[in-house]
Design a protein around this motif. Structure first.
Motif, short mmCIF file in Angstrom:
data_model
loop_
_atom_site.label_atom_id
_atom_site.label_comp_id
_atom_site.label_asym_id
_atom_site.label_seq_id
_atom_site.Cartn_x
_atom_site.Cartn_y
_atom_site.Cartn_z
N ALA A 29 0.84 -1.20 0.00
CA ALA A 29 0.00 0.00 0.00
C ALA A 29 0.87 1.25 0.00
N ARG A 30 0.35 2.31 -0.59
CA ARG A 30 1.09 3.58 -0.65
C ARG A 30 0.10 4.73 -0.51
N LEU A 31 0.35 5.58 0.47
CA LEU A 31 -0.48 6.77 0.64
C LEU A 31 -0.17 7.76 -0.48
N VAL A 32 -1.24 8.24 -1.17
CA VAL A 32 -1.02 9.18 -2.28
C VAL A 32 -1.73 10.51 -2.08
N ALA A 33 -2.69 10.56 -1.14
CA ALA A 33 -3.43 11.81 -0.97
C ALA A 33 -4.11 11.85 0.39
N VAL A 34 -4.32 13.07 0.87
CA VAL A 34 -5.12 13.33 2.07
C VAL A 34 -6.20 14.33 1.68
N CYS A 35 -7.43 14.08 2.12
CA CYS A 35 -8.55 14.93 1.74
C CYS A 35 -9.29 15.44 2.98
N ASP A 36 -9.53 16.72 3.03
CA ASP A 36 -10.29 17.32 4.13
C ASP A 36 -10.64 18.75 3.75
N PRO A 37 -11.88 19.18 3.97
CA PRO A 37 -12.25 20.56 3.63
C PRO A 37 -11.56 21.61 4.50
N VAL A 38 -11.05 21.20 5.66
CA VAL A 38 -10.29 22.13 6.50
C VAL A 38 -8.86 22.19 5.95
N HIS A 54 -6.15 17.60 -0.83
CA HIS A 54 -7.34 18.00 -1.58
C HIS A 54 -8.45 18.34 -0.60
N SER A 55 -9.17 19.40 -0.89
CA SER A 55 -10.30 19.76 -0.04
C SER A 55 -11.52 18.91 -0.36
N ASP A 56 -11.60 18.37 -1.57
CA ASP A 56 -12.73 17.55 -2.02
C ASP A 56 -12.23 16.15 -2.38
N TYR A 57 -12.73 15.15 -1.69
CA TYR A 57 -12.27 13.77 -1.93
C TYR A 57 -12.56 13.31 -3.36
N ARG A 58 -13.57 13.89 -3.98
CA ARG A 58 -13.93 13.47 -5.34
C ARG A 58 -12.84 13.80 -6.36
N ASP A 59 -11.96 14.72 -5.99
CA ASP A 59 -10.88 15.09 -6.91
C ASP A 59 -9.83 13.99 -7.07
N VAL A 60 -9.81 13.01 -6.14
CA VAL A 60 -8.76 11.98 -6.21
C VAL A 60 -9.29 10.63 -6.68
N ILE A 61 -10.56 10.55 -7.01
CA ILE A 61 -11.17 9.26 -7.35
C ILE A 61 -10.42 8.55 -8.47
N GLU A 62 -10.02 9.28 -9.49
CA GLU A 62 -9.35 8.65 -10.63
C GLU A 62 -7.92 8.23 -10.32
N ASP A 63 -7.39 8.69 -9.19
CA ASP A 63 -5.97 8.45 -8.89
C ASP A 63 -5.75 7.45 -7.76
N ILE A 64 -6.82 6.81 -7.25
CA ILE A 64 -6.67 5.89 -6.12
C ILE A 64 -7.33 4.54 -6.42
N ASP A 65 -6.90 3.55 -5.66
CA ASP A 65 -7.52 2.23 -5.71
C ASP A 65 -8.37 1.98 -4.47
N ALA A 66 -8.04 2.67 -3.38
CA ALA A 66 -8.72 2.43 -2.10
C ALA A 66 -8.66 3.70 -1.27
N ALA A 67 -9.52 3.75 -0.25
CA ALA A 67 -9.54 4.91 0.63
C ALA A 67 -9.86 4.49 2.05
N ILE A 68 -9.36 5.28 2.98
CA ILE A 68 -9.68 5.13 4.40
C ILE A 68 -10.52 6.34 4.78
N ILE A 69 -11.75 6.09 5.22
CA ILE A 69 -12.65 7.18 5.57
C ILE A 69 -12.61 7.40 7.07
#
Length: 369
Positions: A29-38, A54-69
């Motif tokens: 696994a490799r962390l590629v992005a962090v998303c939060d409106p703050v 990224h302030s909007d998680y939807r901006d990274v959808i095309e660049d990830i395979d998985a996410a931790i919410i």
């Protein structure tokens, strides 16, 4: 899967920071992005790990395979639904969703789309619980207490969804039987939700669970007691440790007759524990349960297997927790209770023998005129 999983952490709060730190320690696994409106919080976590913010998680959808919410609970359903539809594997912090219908829908969506959905009930990975073995089989009675000092966070939900749900998930993992009945009560102390709660859950299989939780406790507590045919087990999740008392065959099969064993029951304790009740205390090696949880998440994706706590387990916990909250809301604290004398925000009645302000300030030994 031959390449590393590209993972985003959604939510840059306390748990989000922990997940961002640990996910890079998981092979594959490799962390590629962090998303939060703050923006400030998001950028700080992203800079720490050298990834994009990224302030909007939807901006990274095309660049990830998985996410931790790890976003606030109220946003779990919306974020998870969007990502599952996009075919992304998810680890969602507990509870899976704020509402039972949403949790059930997410579990169904993940199943039909062949997407891994793991729920962050981290105590499933605690060595004190995983060491239960036959003490966790055919359990008949469970008692659990979980308490913390006021955390100042996770205040979008009450203590049932914040703390009690940990023990609720553990109890539900011990049986697939349906819930027969629930009784519960809870009180708000400092927040808009219940901060102290207790619940009694009875299952169709006969198992009974009594759960207590508080997030305004001066002392922390994370313990659980179980009774099963194997005997008695006491878990301290914090140490961690597992203390067990295993009954002899004579006791288990109800062939023990105290009056045949001794004429002096008051002096029989030593003989009872040496001959019929074998005690053992196991001080276990602490582990990073969140890291173990993340390993399980990645392995489940790579192997196509189900995680230890899948979406259906997470949804089941939310369903029972919601029923507990309903029981708390309906709890009447007085006979013929009014609307403001029910539920966690009930207002105490003034006692008839309470002094009035004038009486309270009168000269000692002299009644006010």
């Amino acid at each position: 899967m031959n390449r590393e999983l590209r993972v985003a952490v959604i939510g840059a709060g306390h748990l989000g920071r922990i997940h961002a730190k640990l996910i890079s320690q998981v092979d594959g696994a490799r962390l590629v992005a962090v998303c939060d409106p703050v923006q400030a919080a998001c950028q700080a976590v992203a800079d720490t790990h050298g990834v994009v913010a990224h302030s909007d998680y939807r901006d990274v959808i095309e660049d990830i395979d998985a996410a931790i919410i790890a976003a606030p609970t109220d946003y779990h359903a919306e974020i998870a639904s969007t990502l599952i539809k996009a075919g992304k594997h998810l680890m969602v912090e507990k509870p899976l969703a704020a509402e039972s219908d949403d949790a059930r829908r997410l579990a169904l969506m993940a199943s039909t789309r062949n997407v891994v959905l793991q729920v962050g009930h981290v105590e499933r990975f605690n060595p004190a619980f995983t060491s239960l073995e036959d003490f966790g089989v055919d359990v008949k009675y469970v008692e659990a207490t979980r308490a913390s000092r006021f955390p100042g966070r996770c205040l979008d939900v009450g203590v049932v969804m914040d703390l009690m749900i940990h023990d609720l998930d553990l109890v539900l993992s011990l049986t697939q039987s349906a819930v027969r009945s629930i009784s519960a009560s809870g009180i708000s102390v400092v927040s808009d939700h219940e901060d102290i709660a207790e619940a009694r859950i009875e299952f169709e299989c006969g198992m009974v669970a009594n759960l207590k939780a508080s997030r305004v406790s001066p002392l922390p507590a994370r313990d659980m007691t179980l009774f099963s045919p194997a005997g008695f087990a006491q878990i301290d999740f914090g140490k961690p440790s597992l203390a067990t008392v295993r009954a002899s065959e004579t006791l288990t099969t109800r062939q023990f007759e105290l009056n045949e064993q001794t004429e002096n029951p008051l002096g029989y304790a030593d003989a009872l524990f040496s001959e019929h009740l074998h005690c053992e205390v196991n001080e276990l090696q602490p582990r990073n349960a969140i890291l173990d949880e993340l390993h399980d998440f990645v392995i489940s994706i790579e192997s196509g297997s189900s995680p230890v706590v899948d979406g259906s387990a997470g949804a089941r916990a939310v369903k029972v927790a919601s029923s507990i909250l309903d029981a708390i809301d309906e709890r009447a604290w007085y006979s013929y209770a009014g609307a403001d004398e029910r539920g966690p925000l009930a207002i105490p009645r003034r006692r008839l023998d309470q002094p009035t302000r004038r009486e309270d300030t009168a000269t000692p030994g002299r009644r006010a005129a």
